[in-house]
Design a protein around this motif. Structure first.
Motif, mmCIF file in Angstrom:
data_model
loop_
_atom_site.group_PDB
_atom_site.id
_atom_site.type_symbol
_atom_site.label_atom_id
_atom_site.label_comp_id
_atom_site.label_asym_id
_atom_site.label_seq_id
_atom_site.Cartn_x
_atom_site.Cartn_y
_atom_site.Cartn_z
ATOM 1 N N TYR A 1 -6.101 1.675 -7.605
ATOM 2 C CA TYR A 1 -6.916 2.030 -6.443
ATOM 3 C C TYR A 1 -7.834 0.858 -6.113
ATOM 4 O O TYR A 1 -8.626 0.432 -6.958
ATOM 5 C CB TYR A 1 -7.723 3.303 -6.722
ATOM 6 N N ARG B 1 0.851 -1.193 0.000
ATOM 7 C CA ARG B 1 0.000 0.000 0.000
ATOM 8 C C ARG B 1 0.882 1.237 0.000
ATOM 9 O O ARG B 1 1.918 1.275 0.658
ATOM 10 C CB ARG B 1 -0.907 0.021 1.222
ATOM 11 N N VAL C 1 -10.671 -0.757 -3.474
ATOM 12 C CA VAL C 1 -11.663 -0.375 -2.474
ATOM 13 C C VAL C 1 -11.232 -0.843 -1.088
ATOM 14 O O VAL C 1 -10.793 -1.983 -0.910
ATOM 15 C CB VAL C 1 -13.048 -0.984 -2.832
ATOM 16 N N ARG C 2 -11.315 0.063 -0.137
ATOM 17 C CA ARG C 2 -10.988 -0.169 1.273
ATOM 18 C C ARG C 2 -9.494 -0.421 1.522
ATOM 19 O O ARG C 2 -9.094 -0.678 2.645
ATOM 20 C CB ARG C 2 -11.823 -1.313 1.870
ATOM 21 N N ARG C 3 -8.665 -0.337 0.478
ATOM 22 C CA ARG C 3 -7.220 -0.475 0.684
ATOM 23 C C ARG C 3 -6.470 0.765 0.209
ATOM 24 O O ARG C 3 -5.365 1.042 0.663
ATOM 25 C CB ARG C 3 -6.683 -1.705 -0.056
ATOM 26 N N GLY C 4 -7.034 1.484 -0.743
ATOM 27 C CA GLY C 4 -6.360 2.664 -1.264
ATOM 28 C C GLY C 4 -5.445 2.316 -2.420
ATOM 29 O O GLY C 4 -5.730 1.428 -3.217
#
Length: 265
Positions: free
Chosen positions: A102, A70, A104-107
């Motif tokens: 990108y 990330r 979702v919910r991880r960036g």
């Protein structure tokens, strides 16, 4: 304030006081700021967003920031000592390059290279390098041949010792030096724009012992053919050389994925 080291599992940088982008530009030009080493080389001539982009791209392609990592804006902005705005712009450009995505919910997450990526990069390399070969044979001088052989002699010891870390960048340097003999600058710029990817993929190929020795022998043969002005044989060997490198890289990529899948079970 002197530098102090900061490192994490994905990126090693050097710490300086925090400044926003305008402050960095102003203080660097005025000689009043020591910038992070990773950002320093071209600070005067390039916008911060471009330097941030190139720094992150190099770290991703070389594996310093591994696939799946990330990239948290606040964390990396602090570690690179820039504001979030140029970092965000750099990440958008990396997304267009297909290096991050990108989730979702991880960036922002670093993408793994796929088989399609390898196929595409090698297709580009093959097509463009083949265009340079007639000019290489035409332009190469005796001094060029001596210079290439000197580099190969240096590589001989690393090949024999199995020193992949030393051999891999020199193998890429050999190809760069060879293609530059063509003096086809527009084509060279396109090839070199893909150089970081090719270096990463070549390292996967060279890591396999059987291919490493064979590839190095082929390097010697390529120089012999240039010296002999044997364009037909030179083109034939270069095409095989690139294709074999691609096949070995694909095999290494498949094996890496299998190991990863096994580890997840």
């Amino acid at each position: 304030e002197p530098f102090s080291s900061v490192s994490n599992p994905t990126l090693t940088i050097r710490r300086t006081p925090y400044y926003n982008e305008k402050e960095i530009q102003r203080k660097y030009r005025g000689g009043g700021l020591m910038v992070p080493m990773s950002l320093a080389p071209s600070m005067e001539s390039k916008p911060i967003r471009e330097v941030a982009y190139e720094t992150l791209k190099n770290a991703i392609v070389t594996g310093e920031i591994p696939a799946g990592s990330r990239i948290v804006e606040t964390e990396y902005a602090e570690r690179m000592h820039i504001s979030r705005t140029p970092l965000r712009e750099a990440l958008r450009k990396l997304e267009r390059d297909g290096l991050v995505e990108y989730v979702v919910r991880r960036g922002v997450v670093v993408r793994a290279f796929t088989i399609a990526d390898v196929e595409e990069i090698y297709t580009i390399r093959n097509a463009l390098e083949m265009l340079t070969l007639p000019a290489i044979v035409r332009n190469a001088t005796a001094e060029d041949i001596r210079s290439l052989r000197a580099l190969l002699q240096e590589m001989d010891a690393f090949d024999e010792a199995g020193d992949i870390e030393a051999l891999s960048p020199r193998a890429r340097a050999f190809h760069t030096q060879l293609t530059r003999l063509s003096k086809m600058n527009r084509i060279l710029r396109v090839i070199e724009s893909q150089d970081q990817y090719i270096t990463r993929f070549s390292a996967l190929s060279i890591a396999r012992e059987t291919r490493r020795h064979a590839a190095h022998r082929e390097h010697h043969q390529l120089v012999d053919l240039v010296e002999q002005r044997d364009l037909e044989s030179f083109e034939k060997l270069m095409r095989k050389h690139i294709e074999r490198s691609k096949e070995t890289c694909l095999l290494a990529l498949e094996e890496s994925k299998l190991k990863h899948n096994e580890a997840q079970k």
